[in-house]
Structures are given as C-alpha cells and as structure tokens.
Design a protein around this motif. Structure first.
Motif, short mmCIF file in Angstrom:
data_model
loop_
_atom_site.label_atom_id
_atom_site.label_comp_id
_atom_site.label_asym_id
_atom_site.label_seq_id
_atom_site.Cartn_x
_atom_site.Cartn_y
_atom_site.Cartn_z
N GLU A 1 0.82 -1.20 0.00
CA GLU A 1 0.00 0.00 0.00
C GLU A 1 0.86 1.26 0.00
O GLU A 1 1.96 1.29 0.56
N PHE A 2 0.32 2.27 -0.61
CA PHE A 2 0.96 3.58 -0.66
C PHE A 2 0.97 4.20 0.73
O PHE A 2 -0.03 4.13 1.46
N VAL A 3 2.09 4.84 1.09
CA VAL A 3 2.19 5.51 2.38
C VAL A 3 2.33 7.03 2.20
O VAL A 3 1.56 7.79 2.77
N ALA A 4 3.31 7.45 1.42
CA ALA A 4 3.56 8.89 1.27
C ALA A 4 4.38 9.14 0.02
O ALA A 4 5.12 8.26 -0.45
N LEU B 1 3.10 7.46 -8.17
CA LEU B 1 3.23 6.64 -6.96
C LEU B 1 1.91 6.42 -6.26
O LEU B 1 1.67 5.34 -5.71
N ARG B 2 1.04 7.40 -6.25
CA ARG B 2 -0.22 7.25 -5.51
C ARG B 2 -1.12 6.17 -6.10
O ARG B 2 -2.04 5.71 -5.43
N ILE B 3 -0.85 5.77 -7.34
CA ILE B 3 -1.62 4.66 -7.93
C ILE B 3 -0.78 3.40 -8.00
O ILE B 3 -1.11 2.45 -8.70
N GLY B 4 0.32 3.39 -7.25
CA GLY B 4 1.11 2.18 -7.10
C GLY B 4 2.08 1.86 -8.20
O GLY B 4 2.58 0.74 -8.27
N ILE B 5 2.37 2.84 -9.04
CA ILE B 5 3.30 2.62 -10.14
C ILE B 5 4.58 3.39 -9.88
O ILE B 5 4.54 4.56 -9.50
N ALA B 6 5.71 2.73 -10.10
CA ALA B 6 7.00 3.38 -9.90
C ALA B 6 7.98 2.89 -10.94
O ALA B 6 7.93 1.73 -11.36
N ASP B 7 8.90 3.75 -11.31
CA ASP B 7 9.96 3.35 -12.23
C ASP B 7 10.99 2.47 -11.52
O ASP B 7 11.57 1.56 -12.11
#
Length: 121
Positions: A45-48, A103-109
């Motif tokens: 889950e997203f934290v910050a 990031l808030r939708i759970g996607i990151a490079d």
C-alpha cells in the motif's frame, strides 16, 4: 537509479523511527519519491510521496498527522519520519521513485529493497 532503504527496527507503540532511502545517480531531483509498505498477508500500500522540489507531499489517510516525508536533493535522500507508531504500522517499508508522479496509484519506475518496521504493543 538504485534505491537503498534503511532505518527500520523494533519499536514500542507510541515510539518513533526515521527511515532513509539513498538514491544513486545524478537525476534524483527529477523523480517523485515515495514510500510504500507491505504487511504480512496484505497487499502493498501507498504511504507517502513527495514531489520533485519537496513543496508538495501526499499521505495515506492511515498515516496523516503521524508520518512526515521529506527529501534532501543535495544528498539524493528521501526520509520518512514516523511518530506515534501503532502495531498496525508493522510492515516492510519500501522506497520508490517515479518520473511521472504515479506513486499514488502504485506505479513506480524504481523500487528499493525493503526495511522491516515492527511495532510492539
């Protein structure tokens, strides 16, 4: 970009911890940086998250008012100050970086390895 998170540990409820995430490379300020967590048996889950210059920050409702994200672009480092910790904050915490701010939708490079945070009651 390589991300190295550290600072986890065991703390009693009500205590504090500060996580750090050091990034390699010379384009750190180009990335939105953030923290996620995953508890046993649960989804990540997203934290910050914190925007490029650090002016804008976003938090999950569950940590608002207790956690603070910050960054030092000169040191290629992002921090997560965690206060008033609760047993339900127990999880593996991951740092992440994304050029597009997803990031808030759970996607990151890029994802870092996790650091364990355990909060005892």
């Amino acid at each position: 970009v390589q991300l190295q998170a550290y600072g986890g540990g065991l703390v009693q409820a009500g205590g504090s911890l500060r996580l750090s995430c050091a990034a390699s490379g010379r384009t750190f300020s180009s990335y939105v940086m953030g923290w996620f967590r995953q508890a046993p048996g649960k989804e990540r889950e997203f934290v910050a998250a914190i925007w490029y210059s650090g002016v804008s920050t976003y938090y999950a409702d569950s940590v608002k008012g207790r956690f603070t994200i910050s960054r030092e672009n000169a040191k290629n480092t992002v921090y997560l100050q965690m206060n008033n910790l609760k047993p339900e904050d127990t999880a593996v915490y991951y740092c992440a970086a994304d050029l597009q701010g997803r990031l808030r939708i759970g996607i990151a490079d890029y994802w870092g390895q996790g650091t364990q945070v355990t909060v005892s009651s």
